[in-house]
Motif scaffolding. Structure first.
Motif: not given
Length: 391
Positions: A87-99, A114-120, A160-163
């Motif tokens: 569930l921690a890994l599923s938080l919207p807009r907090q993906g590893l791509g955001n890091a 800003r505000g996107c949800w990015a996978g890696m 996610c909405d971005h990768v």
């Protein structure tokens, strides 16, 4: 305040829904929508939440001692993963791509994203631990890049909405040509091929994504287009220096959950670890094992806090990041499996979360660089060897 907030989320939302989404693999945890709105509000107000979106290395000339985004992210994720790793890994807009965006993007890109949800997207069918061996390509065509390739094991790849995808500008030039690109999920050249069924973290979706003549603007490239063979691909690798302590924090959180529950079960059996603190010579084997597990956990925790602190204070932390990831990943699998064993029949059944924590913990020793790769990085750093000299 951050730790308290994250602990409340873990205890009131994650834990009660942990088994539900373990069984309902690939169902989106709708309970997280409220949390994402809360975290967005905190970020807009200048406060730091417990997610990865704010990760960034401080300037080396920062004044004073700082506990910043890296430390707050680590402390927050320890609490969240005490509740549930998936569930921690599923938080919207907090993906590893955001890091990755936080670590490498310029100010203009950060504002636009800003505000996107990015996978890696890094791993490929023929390329696992050796990130430098990726075969996905990004070919310059006027004001665009054309990306072709396949990526596997993309966390949050469907939701996610971005990768953020790693691709080579010129495979002949080796690792120096590897760059990261931000690709929107509505791009017709990118397609989610399938979702994986997994041992653990089942509430988190893990996808295979293909890129077929996927056109992105030049502005989608994070960092410089220049291929510097002397520098290597340090720019994209800097992401790992920030995210490996984050994964270590996840391991610390789930291991703490297992230790706390095991302590309760031992106490119920009349084997309270506290009763033998001053009388170790007659300590039962179960209690002695528990104390050893606690010591391993504390060592991993301190290594992780050190790596995060160094990033917050502008100090190079590649060695410490790999040390924390290697130690915490191995510790979590050891602790959760042994706690399931100490729990006896309860540890093996679905009446308790011990067996789930044992399953969830294994991925933390694998993704963001396997145990073996982390030890290799540590050896290279300590011996002063390059990747070509020590393989």
């Amino acid at each position: 305040m951050l730790v308290h907030q994250a602990n409340q989320v873990a205890s009131e939302i994650f834990r009660p829904n942990s088994r539900k989404y373990d069984r309902a693999e690939h169902d989106y945890p709708k309970e997280l929508d409220m949390l994402s709105a809360l975290m967005d509000g905190m970020n807009d107000g200048g406060d730091r939440g417990a997610g990865t979106a704010g990760l960034a290395r401080a300037a080396a000339d920062s004044d004073g001692i700082v506990n910043g985004a890296n430390m707050s992210t680590v402390l927050g994720l320890i609490e969240l993963c005490w509740g549930d790793v998936g569930l921690a890994l599923s938080l919207p807009r907090q993906g590893l791509g955001n890091a990755a965006i936080a670590a490498v993007a310029n100010d203009e890109q950060k504002k636009a994203l800003r505000g996107c949800w990015a996978g890696m997207a890094i791993t490929e069918p023929g390329c696992g631990s050796d990130s430098a061996a990726i075969r996905t390509t990004a070919v310059r065509d006027g004001d665009e890049f054309v990306i072709n390739g396949e990526k596997i094991f993309v966390t949050a790849g469907q939701r996610c909405d971005h990768v953020v995808v790693w691709a080579s500008l010129d495979p002949k030039k080796g690792r120096a040509a590897i760059k990261s690109f931000v690709v929107s999920k509505d791009n017709p050249g990118m397609k989610v091929l399938r979702l994986e069924h997994k041992l653990g973290i089942r509430s988190s979706d893990t996808a295979t994504i293909v890129f077929e003549n996927c056109r992105v603007p030049r502005s989608a490239l994070l960092g410089s287009e220049e291929i510097d063979t002397k520098q290597g691909f340090g720019g994209v690798m800097q992401t790992f220096d920030n995210t490996r302590p984050v994964v270590a924090a996840m391991a610390i959180g789930v291991a703490r959950a297992a230790l706390e529950r095991t302590r309760e079960l031992l106490e119920q059996a009349g084997l309270s670890p506290a009763d033998y603190a001053a009388d170790r010579w007659r300590m039962p084997a179960a209690v002695a094992t528990f104390h050893e597990l606690e010591a391993e956990w504390e060592a991993a925790r301190l290594l992780t806090l050190r790596a995060a602190w160094m990033a917050d204070n502008g100090q190079p932390n590649s060695l410490q990041a790999s040390m924390s990831k290697a130690k915490a990943g191995r510790m979590a699998t050891q602790v959760t499996l042994k706690c399931a064993e100490l729990g006896g029949a309860l540890g093996y059944s679905e009446d308790e979360l011990l067996e789930k924590w044992a399953r969830d913990s294994k991925i933390l020793d694998i993704f963001e660089g396997t145990q073996q790769i982390q030890l290799l990085i540590v050896a290279r750093r300590l011996l002063g060897k390059s990747s070509a000299e020590l393989k």
